[in-house]
Design a protein around this motif. Structure first.
Motif, PDB file in Angstrom:
ATOM      1  N   VAL A  48       0.839  -1.128   0.056  1.00  0.00           N
ATOM      2  CA  VAL A  48       0.028   0.087  -0.030  1.00  0.00           C
ATOM      3  C   VAL A  48       0.852   1.250   0.160  1.00  0.00           C
ATOM      4  O   VAL A  48       1.789   1.359   1.044  1.00  0.00           O
ATOM      5  CB  VAL A  48      -0.952   0.166   1.489  1.00  0.00           C
ATOM      6  N   ARG A  49       0.684   2.075  -1.001  1.00  0.00           N
ATOM      7  CA  ARG A  49       1.529   3.255  -0.977  1.00  0.00           C
ATOM      8  C   ARG A  49       0.723   4.532  -1.036  1.00  0.00           C
ATOM      9  O   ARG A  49       1.258   5.656  -0.733  1.00  0.00           O
ATOM     10  CB  ARG A  49       2.361   3.404  -2.420  1.00  0.00           C
ATOM     11  N   GLY A  50      -0.570   4.549  -1.096  1.00  0.00           N
ATOM     12  CA  GLY A  50      -1.211   5.765  -1.142  1.00  0.00           C
ATOM     13  C   GLY A  50      -1.551   6.344   0.201  1.00  0.00           C
ATOM     14  O   GLY A  50      -1.529   5.515   1.102  1.00  0.00           O
ATOM     15  N   VAL A 275       7.210  -3.607  -6.401  1.00  0.00           N
ATOM     16  CA  VAL A 275       7.716  -2.727  -7.857  1.00  0.00           C
ATOM     17  C   VAL A 275       6.415  -2.690  -8.719  1.00  0.00           C
ATOM     18  O   VAL A 275       6.599  -1.701  -9.570  1.00  0.00           O
ATOM     19  CB  VAL A 275       8.483  -4.053  -8.247  1.00  0.00           C
ATOM     20  N   ALA A 276       5.330  -3.559  -8.595  1.00  0.00           N
ATOM     21  CA  ALA A 276       4.150  -3.093  -9.635  1.00  0.00           C
ATOM     22  C   ALA A 276       3.610  -1.703  -9.380  1.00  0.00           C
ATOM     23  O   ALA A 276       3.140  -1.069 -10.189  1.00  0.00           O
ATOM     24  CB  ALA A 276       3.074  -4.046  -8.921  1.00  0.00           C
ATOM     25  N   HIS A 277       4.031  -1.086  -8.217  1.00  0.00           N
ATOM     26  CA  HIS A 277       3.674   0.498  -8.174  1.00  0.00           C
ATOM     27  C   HIS A 277       4.597   1.313  -8.899  1.00  0.00           C
ATOM     28  O   HIS A 277       4.248   2.552  -9.309  1.00  0.00           O
ATOM     29  CB  HIS A 277       4.024   0.916  -6.628  1.00  0.00           C
ATOM     30  N   ASN A 278       5.852   0.752  -9.638  1.00  0.00           N
ATOM     31  CA  ASN A 278       6.630   1.586 -10.442  1.00  0.00           C
ATOM     32  C   ASN A 278       5.681   1.818 -11.810  1.00  0.00           C
ATOM     33  O   ASN A 278       5.657   2.740 -12.484  1.00  0.00           O
ATOM     34  CB  ASN A 278       7.829   0.735 -10.906  1.00  0.00           C
ATOM     35  N   GLY A 279       4.776   0.555 -12.026  1.00  0.00           N
ATOM     36  CA  GLY A 279       4.000   0.896 -13.240  1.00  0.00           C
ATOM     37  C   GLY A 279       2.866   1.793 -13.010  1.00  0.00           C
ATOM     38  O   GLY A 279       2.619   2.672 -14.042  1.00  0.00           O
ATOM     39  N   THR A 295      -2.726   0.650  -4.246  1.00  0.00           N
ATOM     40  CA  THR A 295      -2.588  -0.778  -3.611  1.00  0.00           C
ATOM     41  C   THR A 295      -2.415  -1.660  -4.564  1.00  0.00           C
ATOM     42  O   THR A 295      -3.235  -1.613  -5.687  1.00  0.00           O
ATOM     43  CB  THR A 295      -3.804  -1.022  -2.673  1.00  0.00           C
ATOM     44  N   ALA A 296      -1.464  -2.295  -4.408  1.00  0.00           N
ATOM     45  CA  ALA A 296      -1.088  -3.470  -5.397  1.00  0.00           C
ATOM     46  C   ALA A 296      -1.204  -4.830  -4.685  1.00  0.00           C
ATOM     47  O   ALA A 296      -0.493  -4.955  -3.517  1.00  0.00           O
ATOM     48  CB  ALA A 296       0.470  -3.115  -6.284  1.00  0.00           C
TER      49      ALA A 296
END
Length: 383
Positions: A48-50, A275-279, A295-296
């Motif tokens: 989770v990055r947000g 790493v999916a957050h890079n996309g 969130t990924a």
């Protein structure tokens, strides 16, 4: 393994299925999407990055905790209210004796169903029109009813029904790839509903199309066609006017599920989710703001080992592919969206502003609410 035509989407990963359900009602613009794992579940992780996430059961996926495999992931509209959709998925799984076994008898299981939501409250005009347990159950039943490898329906369906990205219609998108050498499949499904924009304001090009050989014009890999400057200027004016007329808050989120048939540990799956957050960051700018809930998830079915003798570096190929397919899926979500205008706001689509550009054609053309059934019957690359 069953054989089927590759669809260039999440269901290229054998055993993963996708189902959508929409909240009924003329003033409803929300829904739920379920990714259903094969019998026995899949190794799962989340990142989770947000700054404003709405999630359920994500702590259970931490590599240090007891849950080893899960049976489904729920992506839903309705903000935090919509997380109730996971209850309908839990009930469906319990009836089939799928979940964490907590007793010796049939049905003595606790299904762990991680979920994440996007903010689409009021987009159709009715603030209370949001997913609940019935919507979640309808979505998981739709997933279970699909054939293995059935193409993912994209556009304004499921959790992408009311999605908006930077004032444009967002939605559901999917993409996949098969790695050279190992034959491992890596694919993604996204729900694009972000504060940031998917469009470069200086050119009108979708950010995620830059550098991706799939979106190429004039035989130049990774160089998408640029809209005519006059078309772009008119589109920018139209979008600004639409934003002024929209009455709902500018919130929030891009959600992603990365699936693979690689045999991953939970720690490796966690790295893939990160790493999916890079996309996401490539295709939506800015991303990961305080009012985003980005969130990924990762789902690894374990059907194929990573190349022997090269671990842990063998994971690198999966990491690179994860970011690539997430970015490509975001482009397809935006291309597959349809415009809408009503009491909840005025939301044009990319296609309604720019039309179809060379290098951005594909079988996902026409995706969305009106084209969902036809699209679900299609085979070949694209959503």
């Amino acid at each position: 393994m069953d054989s089927w035509t590759l669809t260039d989407g999440l269901t290229d990963v054998a055993g993963l299925r996708v189902g959508h359900a929409r909240v009924p009602g003329e003033r409803a613009l929300s829904g739920t999407t379920v990714v259903l794992a094969p019998e026995g579940g899949a190794v799962a992780a989340v990142d989770v990055r947000g700054g404003g996430p709405g999630t359920r059961e994500t702590d259970a996926l931490h590599p240090g905790n007891v849950v080893d495999r899960i049976d489904a992931v729920v992506l839903t509209g309705g903000s935090a209210y919509g997380l109730d959709a996971a209850g309908g998925v839990m009930a469906w799984l319990e009836e089939r004796d799928r979940g964490v076994r907590v007793g010796p008898d049939v049905g003595q299981v606790v299904p762990v169903v991680p979920a994440a939501c996007v903010f689409d409250l009021g987009r159709g005009g009715d603030w209370r029109a949001r997913p609940g347990a019935a919507t979640g159950r309808a979505a998981v039943e739709a997933a279970a009813a699909t054939e293995p490898g059935a193409p993912v329906v994209c556009g304004n369906v499921g959790a992408g029904t009311g999605a908006v990205v930077g004032g444009l219609r967002g939605g559901v998108g999917s993409a996949g790839t098969v790695l050279d050498g190992s034959g491992v499949t890596v694919a993604a499904l996204v729900v694009v509903n972000a504060v940031g924009s998917a469009v470069d304001p200086s050119t009108g090009v979708l950010y995620g199309a830059y550098g991706d050989p799939v979106f190429a014009a004039d035989g130049m890999p990774g160089r998408p066609a640029y809209p005519d400057p006059q078309v772009h200027a008119a589109a920018a004016r139209r979008l600004a006017e639409a934003k002024e007329r929209s009455s709902t808050p500018s919130l929030n989120t891009t959600l992603a599920v990365v699936g693979t048939d690689a045999a991953l540990t939970r720690a490796q799956a966690q790295k893939v989710a990160g790493v999916a957050h890079n996309g996401i960051a490539r295709a939506v700018r800015p991303a990961h703001l305080l009012n985003d809930g980005d969130t990924a998830f990762t789902l690894a079915t374990g059907a194929r080992p990573l190349t022997e003798g090269r671990e842990p570096l063998a994971l690198n190929a999966v990491l690179v592919a994860a970011a690539d397919v997430v970015s490509r899926a975001i482009v397809r979500a935006v291309l597959g969206a349809r415009p809408t205008s009503g009491t909840g706001g005025d939301f044009p689509s990319y296609r309604s502003l720019y039309g179809t550009l060379p290098g951005l054609e594909g079988p996902w053309d026409g995706a969305g609410t009106d084209g969902a059934e036809a699209l679900n019957r299609r085979r070949g690359p694209g959503c």
